[in-house]
Design an enzyme around this catalytic site. Structure first.
Site, PDB file in Angstrom:
ATOM      1  N   HIS A   1      -4.340  -1.989   7.404  1.00  0.00           N
ATOM      2  CA  HIS A   1      -4.695  -2.668   6.143  1.00  0.00           C
ATOM      3  C   HIS A   1      -3.695  -2.327   5.040  1.00  0.00           C
ATOM      4  O   HIS A   1      -3.292  -3.174   4.241  1.00  0.00           O
ATOM      5  CB  HIS A   1      -6.111  -2.257   5.730  1.00  0.00           C
TER       6      HIS A   1
ATOM      7  N   VAL B   1      -1.771   2.146  -3.545  1.00  0.00           N
ATOM      8  CA  VAL B   1      -2.324   1.832  -2.228  1.00  0.00           C
ATOM      9  C   VAL B   1      -2.080   3.042  -1.336  1.00  0.00           C
ATOM     10  O   VAL B   1      -0.925   3.397  -1.066  1.00  0.00           O
ATOM     11  CB  VAL B   1      -1.658   0.591  -1.618  1.00  0.00           C
ATOM     12  N   ILE B   2      -3.155   3.712  -0.923  1.00  0.00           N
ATOM     13  CA  ILE B   2      -3.040   4.941  -0.133  1.00  0.00           C
ATOM     14  C   ILE B   2      -3.286   4.628   1.337  1.00  0.00           C
ATOM     15  O   ILE B   2      -4.282   3.974   1.683  1.00  0.00           O
ATOM     16  CB  ILE B   2      -4.018   6.019  -0.616  1.00  0.00           C
TER      17      ILE B   2
ATOM     18  N   GLU C   1      -4.992  -7.838  -5.684  1.00  0.00           N
ATOM     19  CA  GLU C   1      -5.237  -8.817  -6.756  1.00  0.00           C
ATOM     20  C   GLU C   1      -4.203  -8.748  -7.882  1.00  0.00           C
ATOM     21  O   GLU C   1      -4.247  -9.514  -8.842  1.00  0.00           O
ATOM     22  CB  GLU C   1      -6.635  -8.609  -7.340  1.00  0.00           C
TER      23      GLU C   1
ATOM     24  N   TRP D   1      -8.671   0.376  -8.049  1.00  0.00           N
ATOM     25  CA  TRP D   1      -8.688   1.273  -6.891  1.00  0.00           C
ATOM     26  C   TRP D   1      -7.848   2.499  -7.206  1.00  0.00           C
ATOM     27  O   TRP D   1      -6.787   2.401  -7.810  1.00  0.00           O
ATOM     28  CB  TRP D   1      -8.100   0.552  -5.680  1.00  0.00           C
TER      29      TRP D   1
ATOM     30  N   SER E   1      -5.098  -3.516  -5.656  1.00  0.00           N
ATOM     31  CA  SER E   1      -3.681  -3.890  -5.744  1.00  0.00           C
ATOM     32  C   SER E   1      -3.406  -5.269  -5.165  1.00  0.00           C
ATOM     33  O   SER E   1      -2.496  -5.963  -5.629  1.00  0.00           O
ATOM     34  CB  SER E   1      -2.822  -2.845  -5.030  1.00  0.00           C
TER      35      SER E   1
ATOM     36  N   ARG F   1       3.390  11.395  -8.256  1.00  0.00           N
ATOM     37  CA  ARG F   1       4.177  10.289  -8.833  1.00  0.00           C
ATOM     38  C   ARG F   1       3.455   9.584  -9.977  1.00  0.00           C
ATOM     39  O   ARG F   1       3.864   8.537 -10.438  1.00  0.00           O
ATOM     40  CB  ARG F   1       4.521   9.296  -7.727  1.00  0.00           C
TER      41      ARG F   1
HETATM   42  N1  LIG Z   1      -7.369   0.591   0.007  1.00  0.00           N
HETATM   43  C1  LIG Z   1      -6.858   0.201  -1.214  1.00  0.00           C
HETATM   44  C2  LIG Z   1      -7.119  -1.048  -1.759  1.00  0.00           C
HETATM   45  N2  LIG Z   1      -7.904  -1.931  -1.109  1.00  0.00           N
HETATM   46  C3  LIG Z   1      -8.476  -3.109  -1.759  1.00  0.00           C
HETATM   47  C4  LIG Z   1      -7.495  -4.295  -1.828  1.00  0.00           C
HETATM   48  O1  LIG Z   1      -6.483  -4.052  -2.809  1.00  0.00           O
HETATM   49  C5  LIG Z   1      -8.241  -5.570  -2.215  1.00  0.00           C
HETATM   50  O2  LIG Z   1      -8.861  -5.364  -3.477  1.00  0.00           O
HETATM   51  C6  LIG Z   1      -9.274  -5.954  -1.176  1.00  0.00           C
HETATM   52  O3  LIG Z   1      -8.609  -6.058   0.079  1.00  0.00           O
HETATM   53  C7  LIG Z   1      -9.955  -7.277  -1.506  1.00  0.00           C
HETATM   54  O4  LIG Z   1      -8.999  -8.301  -1.691  1.00  0.00           O
HETATM   55  N3  LIG Z   1      -6.584  -1.406  -2.943  1.00  0.00           N
HETATM   56  C8  LIG Z   1      -5.780  -0.528  -3.632  1.00  0.00           C
HETATM   57  O5  LIG Z   1      -5.294  -0.852  -4.718  1.00  0.00           O
HETATM   58  N4  LIG Z   1      -5.527   0.708  -3.109  1.00  0.00           N
HETATM   59  C9  LIG Z   1      -6.034   1.100  -1.912  1.00  0.00           C
HETATM   60  O6  LIG Z   1      -5.771   2.249  -1.472  1.00  0.00           O
HETATM   61  C1  LIG Z   2      -5.133   0.771   2.154  1.00  0.00           C
HETATM   62  C2  LIG Z   2      -6.584   0.569   2.315  1.00  0.00           C
HETATM   63  O1  LIG Z   2      -7.116  -0.539   2.163  1.00  0.00           O
HETATM   64  C3  LIG Z   2      -7.350   1.691   2.900  1.00  0.00           C
HETATM   65  O2  LIG Z   2      -8.414   2.078   2.039  1.00  0.00           O
HETATM   66  C4  LIG Z   2      -7.937   1.205   4.187  1.00  0.00           C
HETATM   67  O3  LIG Z   2      -8.323   2.347   4.891  1.00  0.00           O
HETATM   68  P1  LIG Z   2      -8.528   2.168   6.475  1.00  0.00           P
HETATM   69  O4  LIG Z   2      -7.200   1.621   6.996  1.00  0.00           O
HETATM   70  O5  LIG Z   2      -8.799   3.572   6.978  1.00  0.00           O
HETATM   71  O6  LIG Z   2      -9.661   1.203   6.671  1.00  0.00           O
END
Ligand SMILES: Nc1c(NC[C@H](O)[C@H](O)[C@H](O)CO)[nH]c(=O)[nH]c1=O
Ligand SMILES: CC(=O)[C@@H](O)COP(=O)(O)O
Length: 158
Positions: free
Chosen positions: A97, A90-91, A67, A31, A65, A136
Site C-alpha cells: 500500500h 507515508v510510513i 488526497e 495521517w 497523503s 526529518r
Molecule cells: N498509511 C498512510 C496513509 N494512508 C491513507 C491514504 O493516504 C488515503 O487517505 C487512503 O488510502 C484513502 O484514500 N496516508 C498517509 O498519509 N500516511 C500513511 O502512512
Molecule cells: C502506508 C500505509 O497505508 C500503511 O498504513 C499500510 O500499512 P499496511 O501495509 O501494513 O496495511
C-alpha cells in the site's frame, strides 16, 4: 538545499525573491499528525522568515497523503494562489500500500503543478518507520517542511 549531511533545513540564498505579496496554499495530510504538524510549522516559519505575510498563507487539511493531489489541485485552481505546498508522511507498512500511495501522490502533485503552471511542492516524507519521520520533521535531519517552503519561494523566483 540538503547537504551530504542531509539537513533538510539548510539551503542557499540563491533565487530568493520578494514574497511579501505572494499567496501560499499549504495542504496538510492528517495521517501521522504528529509529524505533519511539525512539517507545517516548519513550512510556515520558513515562509514568514523569508517575508511572506501570515494573512497570505492559507491552510487546508486532507485525510491522507493520497488526497494531497486533489487538495493541491483545489488550491492551485485558485487564481490568486501563487504556490502550493503539499505536506504528508507515508510510513511503510507490511504491504505494498505504501508504494501505491507514494507513487500516486508524487505523480499527482507533479501533474497539478504542470496543469496550473505554478509551483506545487512535494513535501511528503516516505520513511520506513516513525523514527525516520521524526528525524526529518524537526529532528537530526532538519525539517522537510522547511525544504518544501524554500523550494516554493525559489520556484517563484524562477
Ligand atoms: N498509511 C498512510 C496513509 N494512508 C491513507 C491514504 O493516504 C488515503 O487517505 C487512503 O488510502 C484513502 O484514500 N496516508 C498517509 O498519509 N500516511 C500513511 O502512512
Ligand atoms: C502506508 C500505509 O497505508 C500503511 O498504513 C499500510 O500499512 P499496511 O501495509 O501494513 O496495511
Amino acid at each position: 538545499m540538503a547537504t551530504s549531511l542531509k539537513n533538510l533545513s539548510q539551503h542557499s540564498d540563491k533565487n530568493i525573491s520578494d514574497i511579501s505579496k505572494k499567496r501560499f496554499g499549504i495542504v496538510v495530510s492528517e495521517w501521522n499528525e504528529e509529524v505533519t504538524e511539525s512539517l507545517y510549522e516548519g513550512a510556515l516559519e520558513t515562509l514568514l522568515a523569508h517575508g511572506a505575510k501570515k494573512e497570505n498563507i492559507y491552510r487546508k487539511n486532507v485525510p491522507g497523503s493520497f488526497e494531497l493531489s486533489l487538495g493541491g489541485q483545489r488550491m492551485a485552481e485558485v487564481e490568486e494562489i501563487d504556490a502550493v505546498i503539499c505536506l504528508g508522511c507515508v510510513i511503510q507498512g507490511e504491504t505494498r500500500h505504501f508504494d501505491f500511495i507514494c507513487d500516486a501522490v508524487a505523480h499527482g502533485i507533479t501533474q497539478v503543478g504542470l496543469k496550473y503552471n505554478k509551483p506545487v511542492i512535494f513535501g511528503v516524507l516516505t520513511p520506513e518507520n516513525q523514527q525516520q519521520a521524526l528525524d526529518r520533521a524537526g529532528g537530526k535531519h532538519g525539517n522537510k517542511g522547511d525544504e518544501a517552503a524554500i523550494t516554493a519561494v525559489k520556484m517563484l523566483g524562477f
